[in-house]
Design an enzyme around this catalytic site. Structure first.
Site, mmCIF file in Angstrom:
data_model
loop_
_atom_site.group_PDB
_atom_site.id
_atom_site.type_symbol
_atom_site.label_atom_id
_atom_site.label_comp_id
_atom_site.label_asym_id
_atom_site.label_seq_id
_atom_site.Cartn_x
_atom_site.Cartn_y
_atom_site.Cartn_z
ATOM 1 N N ALA A 183 39.506 -11.455 -7.064
ATOM 2 C CA ALA A 183 39.525 -11.982 -5.696
ATOM 3 C C ALA A 183 40.838 -12.735 -5.414
ATOM 4 O O ALA A 183 41.670 -12.931 -6.300
ATOM 5 C CB ALA A 183 38.328 -12.893 -5.482
ATOM 6 N N HIS A 184 40.984 -13.164 -4.197
ATOM 7 C CA HIS A 184 42.248 -13.765 -3.758
ATOM 8 C C HIS A 184 42.585 -15.046 -4.519
ATOM 9 O O HIS A 184 41.728 -15.830 -4.839
ATOM 10 C CB HIS A 184 42.290 -14.010 -2.246
ATOM 11 N N ASN A 185 43.876 -15.167 -4.782
ATOM 12 C CA ASN A 185 44.439 -16.369 -5.395
ATOM 13 C C ASN A 185 44.046 -16.576 -6.841
ATOM 14 O O ASN A 185 44.272 -17.654 -7.393
ATOM 15 C CB ASN A 185 44.090 -17.626 -4.572
#
Lengths: 362, 362, 362
Positions: free
Chosen positions: C263-265
């Protein structure tokens, strides 16, 4: 931090806020005359420079405001007052919900960056003669649009998308590259569908068929459709199967992350959000405003009510009618500790029986 | 309910049943002379109209027959007799296995709706000069077929499919749009493969290689293939990796739902069915006629025997040689109740020890 | 066993070993003069014929050497000595790490089999005028490369890949068919990315927005990127989302199997390996040299230290700072036994309380 706009094209703060969709939001600039500064992007408060807008969603972080370099900061009224009382002179956008205001401003920047001009259809796309494209719809290179499909105003069909026979895609929907819609899938307005998503593949239905061989199966054709409401987001490589006879239905405002699997004849209520890797087996109905955390798995033919929260990695095999949070995870620990406890789990029913015996004896 | 056929093109009931593949099924029409009515589609009994065929798979629902509007209903002999005894006059197709009969009739309708005419190759497809396509095979727009691939009679290669060098696809197989077959993958007859499926990507094999850096890896090239039997269904976004040296082998009649992962060198026996989101780690052998329910995860280098049923969301890390059902799920409950029990699980080995001590003392 | 090379094109053993990248490896041929024999492929020891190379990674299998038909066998010095002492006359490649040597030789064969000649750009690919392709880069049929993308020397972009605006792909990277890179994704040198992988789709971020409807959401635009280090392998249908403001970062030498979701980051440290079906929620940091086994799920905003091993199917919802192995799986058993124990788990906190009471009483 990404550079969002060439500073030469940066709007003034006043123009940015004026052009942002602030429907339903009250906001004010403080000081009111600070709107002339240029804002070229958005950044986290600790990194934001003089041409960037930042925000404080959690009042716990309000102390960071003192040293901030940001061109302006979105804060609540309470944070704004505390900052002024402490003698702070940051430029503030004051709003009851800074996180939402930040999202709305972000969408303004996103619109500036969108690649595809309206109404552009790449010559390499293969579009059936009787597909109906709004003149403002765009189609990327090497997309395929089959007979009878209808693409709404302002919609964008990304490169390599496959839009099946008779599909309908609502206005302002965005299909990123390489999305597949099987025949007859209907998508509402303002959808965002990410690469690799597959909508309308056959539901998984087979009848035992011993006439062919012991244990053999015959496929049940899947004649239902997939119906996606308005304002739905669908993540990368997510799959939503078509129904057997009725449709699989995704309500308005539903948000689906990547690699989710929604089986045939499921119904998902409005504004329900599911994190990545969730699976929902066939014919399950999920209420409105539910949150299904990552990798949760929900069995088939169940009813999940409104406002239910299913924790991550939880398997659900019974109806959950009552709002609230539900969980079922074996707690992770160091492997050796787990091993000891796992052995004990295997004998737990026996342990319970022994405790009962002790109680009787005692 | 979907409209399956223009009523003007609807067959008579007699013709429909005659053209349906009823191999191995005994059936009769009751009353025998009722075959002249037109049947344009299939529907659930409660929605079916005068031109639609319905079925009752479960005798529990036989009471619904009284008020049904369906043009005809597929039922068992027992249901038919009860209906006649109660004075019912529905048109009945009497068959020992109504669900299977319904599946077979459904396949007749599905064939009428198939888009692709045999032998049609879209001019935008990129087909190697020495690929061998049967004259009755079809290829959709923007598909790629690489050198040496062989496509069997009546096979359909959907839009945007990528068929690697030397692949073999058996007769009457259907690849929906956007399927990838890496080089050398062999698929038997009558396969159905859904969008986003990837067959033959490299198995996940790496040798620790500290000559490069602490903890670094060097890839083990994967020279094996993927061999898919006859009558196999493969769901959307499912992946089946090629073997390291030997092949990954999927038996005849295997049914795989969406988002399944089958790792290198697995072998799956005939007629085994797996629901969505299942993962099978490398070199595991699964027997025939197994059912692996959704999101079950099976570790590597294991042997699962014939006729094994693995429950949904169950993780398997040991051989399961004996037929039967296996389960391992932390039961989901309200979060607070789970929290209390989860804390206790963390001290379960200790609890077991304490019970033993009490027993000794007692 | 696959045939790797036409025997007529087979190298001598000496040439094969000379052309293999043996950086960091000491090896010798025994007997030294045995290098003239032709080696056309690699095989498992029990199947290997006179033109094939095999290996023994585990000294337990050294007895198989006596009857082996292989043209040559890679073994450790200890195995070689035991074989000679027992009078064996197999041709041996002696090396401290036979499995790694085997991987390196395998890579030599893989290079011979690579389809795409350097610098070949298929005329059906749609390449923006200002994309920058190294003259030795190759592009397959129907790939799309958008404006400003840069493709390094020797890189191969497979058929049907979608390379977004401004992407950078390092030298000698291989994108198999049908990979999607959204705008601005950066990939280092020598990557291998498999079909269906999606890099750079939007992270899953939404702000609650009750101005629209009870429970509604407004999307948080995702302005960060995805940055992939050197020597990274990414499996089929794996997804790695772009960051919200900062980048999602995958370190050097990371190995990701199929159907993984990052997922993001997230940040993943160098040489960490993840097996199939793993999910990592947003903003989690994973250290270097970790191993995350199949179907493990790691929650968001966590810190996993270096050298952590997470067992298969384990859900992690707390930081794991200390190196070591962590597990949390409900042990799978026969269904009836599970049922009994699962009922007891639901009353475990109560059971613990009752044992305490017994102890007090006792």
């Amino acid at each position: 931090m990404p550079i969002l706009l060439d500073p030469a094209r940066a709007p003034t703060l006043a123009r940015l806020l004026q052009e942002t969709d602030t429907t339903g939001l009250d906001w004010r600039l403080d000081p009111a005359g600070a709107g002339e500064r240029a804002i070229a992007g958005i950044a986290a408060l600790e990194h934001a420079g003089a041409q960037e807008l930042a925000f404080i969603a959690n009042p716990r972080y309000q102390d960071q405001l003192a040293g901030a370099q940001a061109g302006a900061v979105i804060v609540t009224d309470a944070v704004a007052r505390a900052h002024r009382e402490a003698g702070g002179n940051a430029v503030l956008v004051v709003c009851a919900d800074p996180y939402l205001m930040y999202a709305r401003v972000g969408l303004w920047f996103e619109r500036q960056r969108r690649d595809t001009p309206p109404g552009q259809v790449h010559p390499s796309a293969v579009i059936a003669a009787d597909a109906v494209l709004d003149p403002t719809a765009s189609v990327g290179p090497l997309a395929v649009i089959e007979p009878g499909a209808r693409i709404g105003a302002g919609a964008v069909i990304g490169a390599g998308c496959m839009i099946g026979r008779g599909c309908q895609i609502g206005p302002d929907s965005l299909l990123h590259p390489r999305v597949t819609l099987y025949a007859g899938v209907r998508v509402g307005a303002r959808a965002v569908i990410h690469s690799g998503a597959v909508l309308g593949a056959d539901g998984f239905g087979f009848a035992p068929d011993s006439t062919r061989a012991k244990g053999a199966w015959t496929r049940i054709p899947q004649f239902g459709g997939v119906c996606i409401g308005d304002d739905v987001d669908i993540g990368a490589n997510t799959t939503i199967d078509r129904g057997a006879l009725d449709d699989t239905v995704i309500g308005n405002g539903v948000k689906l992350d990547n690699q989710i699997m929604i089986a045939h004849n499921c119904q998902v209520g409005d504004h329900t959000a599911m994190a990545a890797c969730v699976g929902i087996a066939g014919s399950t109905t999920i209420g409105s405003r539910c949150m299904i955390a990552g990798a949760a798995m929900i069995g088939g033919h169940l009813r999940i009510g409104d406002d239910v929260f299913v924790s991550g990695a939880t398997a659900v095999f019974s109806n959950l009618e009552k709002p609230g949070r539900y969980t079922g995870i074996f707690p992770g620990t160091e492997h050796r500790e787990w091993e000891r406890n796992a052995v004990a789990v295997r004998h737990l029913a026996d342990l319970a029986r022994r405790v009962k015996a002790l109680e009787k004896k005692g």
